[in-house]
Design an enzyme around this catalytic site. Sequence first.
Site, PDB file in Angstrom:
ATOM      1  CD  GLN A 121      -4.826  15.601   2.975  1.00 21.21           C
ATOM      2  OE1 GLN A 121      -4.435  14.659   3.679  1.00 21.21           O
ATOM      3  NE2 GLN A 121      -6.040  15.611   2.472  1.00 21.21           N
ATOM      4  CE1 TYR A 140      -3.247   3.046   0.651  1.00 19.47           C
ATOM      5  CE2 TYR A 140      -2.180   3.160   2.654  1.00 19.47           C
ATOM      6  CZ  TYR A 140      -3.103   3.662   1.722  1.00 19.47           C
ATOM      7  OH  TYR A 140      -3.653   4.907   1.824  1.00 19.47           O
ATOM      8  CG  HIS A 161      -1.763  11.464  -4.150  1.00 20.87           C
ATOM      9  ND1 HIS A 161      -2.612  12.564  -3.667  1.00 20.87           N
ATOM     10  CD2 HIS A 161      -1.979  10.398  -3.226  1.00 20.87           C
ATOM     11  CE1 HIS A 161      -3.247  11.983  -2.563  1.00 20.87           C
ATOM     12  NE2 HIS A 161      -2.813  10.704  -2.486  1.00 20.87           N
ATOM     13  CB  SER A 198      -3.499  12.557   6.075  1.00 19.52           C
ATOM     14  OG  SER A 198      -4.714  11.978   5.341  1.00 19.52           O
TER      15      SER A 198
END
Length: 382
Positions: free
Chosen positions: A133, A30, A281, A112
């Site tokens: 964020q 991931y 990203h 995040s």
Amino acid sequence: MEIKINPKYPSVTDLRKRAQVKMPKFAFEYLDGGCNEDINLDKNRTDLQKIELMPQYLSKFDKSDLRTELFGHTYNAPFGIAPVGLQGLMWPNSPEILAKAAFNHNVPFILSTVTTSSIERVAELTEGKSWFQLYHPAEEKVKRDLLDRAANAGTDVLVILADVPTFGYRPRDVRNGLAMPPSMSLKNIIEVLKKPDWAIQTLIHGQPAFKTLEPYMPKGLNLKKLGEFMDVTFSGRLNEDRIASIRDQWKGKLVIKGVVNEMDAQKAINLGVDGLIVSNHGGRQLDAGQSSIVPMTHLAKKYKNDIKIMVDSGLRGGPDIARAMANGAEFTFMGRSFMYGVGALGKDGGDHTISLMKREFQQVMEQLCCEKVQNLPQHLIK
Ligand SMILES: Cc1cc2nc3c(=O)[nH]c(=O)nc-3n(C[C@H](O)[C@H](O)[C@H](O)COP(=O)(O)O)c2cc1C
């Protein structure tokens, strides 16, 4: 802060290798993967590696100073920790490990919305010095509440994300059952059993959960329902009206992450945004897209007097930070490098990786005979 480096892991490549051994396969993949065929992931690296710098050995040189001013704060170096979701799944407690290390080294940490520590907890660890964020929520009242919480926690800078209008297509995550809705398959459970450190740390710190979002989530969601909740809550694409509304509410510095072209940069400037993190990203969203260093170079040339231009995606060490800054970036961020560090070294990983970046970057500056970070563009071979 003293520079301490574990000599067994003197590069991000070493940390990545060790992290692969320590983390369950689904979690490592991931973190590590790009999207589709990983073309954009690789392009970030190859385009950066093409950039060459020129030393000036016979110039007058005293010493290199890494300190860099950004939004009224002087950081110890021109790099920070990019926002990463689900960090606790990759290594238990990792957002807190990284936030604290960043605070101690005086470099920015961006939390995040979808990571596993809350705005309030990270503010406690960093005396309100971290950045937040925001994934734009579909519901207005959730957005308002998140902005209020960030402001009350003393957040320095708000970063809104532009480049996830839809989830990236990541074949590894599909194979591992990590797509939405997530599933804990027998294969993944066996993987966890093979990684005792990870499993023990998870027992100590508890199952990773979306801590910042907990107040908005119905209680007792199973994995399928959690996937549906995330889908609905974060279907809020960014657009000019939404940025204008955030600009009205948010009194601090405002940055958009993921802008990669002039048209969007111009809109951001018109809306009173203070900075852009040019980013793809980390190659996880649009496999057919450009590397991030190429549009960053163009946007920095055109808009550096109007807005702060920063960059992430593909940077893995001191030479890359110097390459990006020489090409006009005013600041840089890295995502995976720091997560590899924590995956490899647990609680010492944040401190180690920041120290490593500083040491590598300092060496490049001294080798170039460059005294100030702002002078790096003078060393670019055009
Ligand atoms: C596992 C992973 C999760 C991420 N999650 C987020 C996120 O929640 N919010 C966000 O703005 N960016 C997220 N990103 C993107 C990073 O902020 C950053 O743009 C990217 O990692 C930079 O590329 P690098 O990993 O090559 O340094 C994520 C990146 C990775 C690798």
